[in-house]
Design a protein around this motif. Structure first.
Motif, PDB file in Angstrom:
ATOM      1  N   ALA A  97       0.837  -1.209   0.000  1.00 39.30           N
ATOM      2  CA  ALA A  97       0.000   0.000   0.000  1.00 39.30           C
ATOM      3  C   ALA A  97       0.867   1.253   0.000  1.00 39.30           C
ATOM      4  CB  ALA A  97      -0.925  -0.006   1.213  1.00 39.30           C
ATOM      5  N   VAL A  98       1.975   1.248   0.749  1.00 44.90           N
ATOM      6  CA  VAL A  98       2.760   2.489   0.852  1.00 44.90           C
ATOM      7  C   VAL A  98       3.427   2.816  -0.486  1.00 44.90           C
ATOM      8  CG1 VAL A  98       5.091   1.787   1.663  1.00 44.90           C
ATOM      9  CG2 VAL A  98       4.038   3.831   2.563  1.00 44.90           C
ATOM     10  N   ARG A 407      -4.836   3.909   2.967  1.00 45.22           N
ATOM     11  CA  ARG A 407      -5.112   3.437   1.598  1.00 45.22           C
ATOM     12  C   ARG A 407      -5.880   2.108   1.617  1.00 45.22           C
ATOM     13  NH1 ARG A 407       0.692   4.955  -1.202  1.00 45.22           N
ATOM     14  NH2 ARG A 407       0.218   7.167  -1.501  1.00 45.22           N
ATOM     15  N   VAL A 408      -5.474   1.210   2.504  1.00 45.14           N
ATOM     16  CA  VAL A 408      -6.155  -0.095   2.568  1.00 45.14           C
ATOM     17  C   VAL A 408      -7.589   0.113   3.068  1.00 45.14           C
ATOM     18  CG1 VAL A 408      -6.113  -2.405   3.585  1.00 45.14           C
ATOM     19  CG2 VAL A 408      -3.962  -1.300   2.957  1.00 45.14           C
ATOM     20  N   ALA A 409      -7.739   0.971   4.087  1.00 45.50           N
ATOM     21  CA  ALA A 409      -9.075   1.217   4.653  1.00 45.50           C
ATOM     22  C   ALA A 409      -9.996   1.821   3.595  1.00 45.50           C
ATOM     23  CB  ALA A 409      -8.952   2.148   5.856  1.00 45.50           C
ATOM     24  N   GLU A 410      -9.451   2.732   2.784  1.00 44.68           N
ATOM     25  CA  GLU A 410     -10.269   3.359   1.741  1.00 44.68           C
ATOM     26  C   GLU A 410     -10.766   2.299   0.750  1.00 44.68           C
ATOM     27  OE1 GLU A 410      -8.199   6.029  -0.870  1.00 44.68           O
ATOM     28  OE2 GLU A 410     -10.075   6.854  -1.692  1.00 44.68           O
ATOM     29  N   ALA A 411      -9.865   1.392   0.361  1.00 43.71           N
ATOM     30  CA  ALA A 411     -10.256   0.336  -0.586  1.00 43.71           C
ATOM     31  C   ALA A 411     -11.343  -0.547   0.022  1.00 43.71           C
ATOM     32  CB  ALA A 411      -9.028  -0.508  -0.957  1.00 43.71           C
ATOM     33  N   MET A 412     -11.203  -0.860   1.308  1.00 49.09           N
ATOM     34  CA  MET A 412     -12.200  -1.730   1.964  1.00 49.09           C
ATOM     35  C   MET A 412     -13.566  -1.045   1.989  1.00 49.09           C
ATOM     36  SD  MET A 412      -9.744  -3.084   5.038  1.00 49.09           S
ATOM     37  CE  MET A 412     -10.922  -4.060   5.970  1.00 49.09           C
ATOM     38  N   LYS A 413     -13.532   0.246   2.270  1.00 52.59           N
ATOM     39  CA  LYS A 413     -14.786   1.005   2.333  1.00 52.59           C
ATOM     40  C   LYS A 413     -15.449   1.071   0.958  1.00 52.59           C
ATOM     41  CE  LYS A 413     -15.728   4.447   5.636  1.00 52.59           C
ATOM     42  NZ  LYS A 413     -15.001   5.412   6.430  1.00 52.59           N
ATOM     43  N   LEU A 414     -14.617   1.408  -0.061  1.00 57.39           N
ATOM     44  CA  LEU A 414     -15.165   1.548  -1.417  1.00 57.39           C
ATOM     45  C   LEU A 414     -15.712   0.226  -1.943  1.00 57.39           C
ATOM     46  CD1 LEU A 414     -12.477   3.933  -2.935  1.00 57.39           C
ATOM     47  CD2 LEU A 414     -14.893   4.462  -2.533  1.00 57.39           C
TER      48      LEU A 414
END
Ligand code: NAD
Length: 418
Positions: A97-98, A407-414
């Protein structure tokens, strides 16, 4: 009663907890990220050369795939544990992710001692591991790679075994770190060090340091350490004044020629006793008065004890976990600029990503193109972490976690996971 020390995976969870509270992470996302999505425990029967059959234990941990297929190496090590593999799988999620490559995090391991196995036994073990997990990996599911004591040849056998199970002649995109002749990428060999050097160049720009006038100490002279010494010498013009391996180190204030040191190591088995240099211990090397210190050997080399005596302006963590959490605090408060491991050594997985892309397209790039793209990725990742660190007034390490977890959290949410 004494408190039980945290296991590696518990400390990975503790790091996540800290970032979750800074980011006010949704509790569902936090709970999902604290545990691997799934893990496999397998038993692998292998016919030994003497005719006996031995059963080896193996694991594959798939931590998170919100941003893309799981990605991570396979380790062959006598002391392997599921706890280490879980922690490393989580760190792969943050590393991918980074540097913003479309992969999640995974890791695998087999408890074995490759140093005591013949090539035939290693091949049967490698194929046996794939026989046990092939249904759960794949170019769009989980893409393994080499790690501790596994190498391009082992990746070649594993790719061959997977292809046979799928009924195709060759599926090179299932595994990265393969030999060039069967779908490996140019530039993979020194990618981790090259990525680290690109990150050091960015750090020097930020700190206004002229790299051609700097001195460098490199701890470790394996794949990562040796290539880091050579590339720092040749790309930035820095003076490599010290380098070490497990037997000890060498120091010359006037500078060493890293290629000559490598020749000496090939000839004698160690860097020590190199003519025109004095021997130093690994402990002394870490505390030398140099501008840049590159730990590129093992974990926990910079501790609470020696951290106060580190005089380098930049510590570039090429190894995984070379600095303990307590030492990290000390360095931060002493104004040492640390490029954290999962950013600094992400060049390897970045070129693994390039290898996967090339295999999928069946179209291979020149070395120069790989270097150019790697440079672009590393610069972008470094600048994103630096901006976060300056904005929040936190260490580069914490900033890297914040960027990655967000970034990972955003993908999970989307994707509607919570
Ligand atoms: P390697 O096995 O090729 O080299 C390790 C080196 O460390 C050897 O020179 C060994 O002599 C030296 N060493 C061992 N004990 C030491 C000690 N006590 N003091 C000083 N040196 C010691 O391994 P590598 O692939 O170069 O990996 C080095 C580090 O980089 C590891 O932490 C690894 O996880 C990390 N890393 C490697 C890659 C990669 O692409 N190879 C990618 C990411 C991270």
């Amino acid at each position: 009663m004494d408190k039980k020390p945290m296991s590696l995976f518990e400390s990975a969870q503790a790091q996540l907890d800290e970032v979750a509270s800074i980011l006010h992470l949704d509790s569902g996302i936090h709970a999902i990220l604290r545990e691997p999505i799934r893990e496999f425990h397998v038993s692998i029967p292998v016919r030994l050369d003497d005719g006996r059959t031995k059963v080896f234990k193996g694991f594959r941990v798939q931590h998170n795939n919100a941003r893309g297929p799981f990605k991570g190496g396979i380790r062959f090590h006598p002391d392997e544990t599921i706890d280490t593999i879980r922690a490393l799988a989580a760190w792969m999620t943050w590393k991918c992710a980074v540097v913003d490559i479309p992969f999640g995090g995974g890791k695998g391991g087999v408890i074995c001692n490759p140093k005591e196995m013949s090539s035939g036994e290693l091949e049967r073990l490698s194929r046996g591991y794939i026989d046990a997990i092939w249904e759960f990996i794949g170019p769009d599911r989980d893409i393994p790679a080499p790690d501790v004591y596994t190498n391009p040849q082992i990746m070649g056998w594993m790719m061959d075994e997977y292809s046979k199970f799928k009924g195709y002649c060759c599926i090179p995109e299932v595994i990265t770190g393969k030999p060039l002749a069967i779908g490996g990428s140019p530039g993979r060999g020194d990618a981790t060090s090259r990525g680290g050097v690109y990150a050091i160049i960015e750090a020097a720009k930020h700190l206004n340091i002229d790299l051609s006038a700097t001195t460098v100490a490199v701890q470790g002279c394996g794949n990562v350490g040796s290539n880091t010494a050579v590339l720092m010498h040749e790309i930035t013009g820095s003076k490599i004044v010290a380098i070490s391996d497990s037997k000890g180190g060498i120091y010359n204030r006037q500078g060493l020629d890293p290629r000559q040191v490598l020749q000496h190591k090939i000839k004698t088995g160690s860097v020590i006793n190199f003519p025109q240099a004095e021997n130093v211990s690994n402990e002394e090397l870490v505390e030398l008065k140099v501008d840049i210190l590159c730990p590129a050997a093992l974990e926990k080399m910079i501790t609470e004890k020696n951290a106060p005596r580190i005089r380098a302006k930049i510590v570039a963590e090429l190894a995984n976990g070379p600095t303990t959490p307590e030492a990290s605090e000390v360095l931060y408060h002493n104004g040492v600029f640390v490029i954290p491991d999962f950013l600094c050594n992400a060049g390897g997985v970045t070129v693994s990503y390039f290898e996967w892309v090339q295999c999928l397209h069946k179209c291979y790039w020149e070395e120069e193109e790989v270097y150019q793209r790697l440079g672009k990725n590393m610069r972008k990742a470094f600048q994103a972490v630096l901006a976060e660190s300056l904005k929040r007034k936190v260490s580069m390490r914490l900033a890297a976690y914040i960027v990655a977890v967000a970034r990972v959290a955003e993908a999970m949410k989307l994707r509607g996971w919570v």
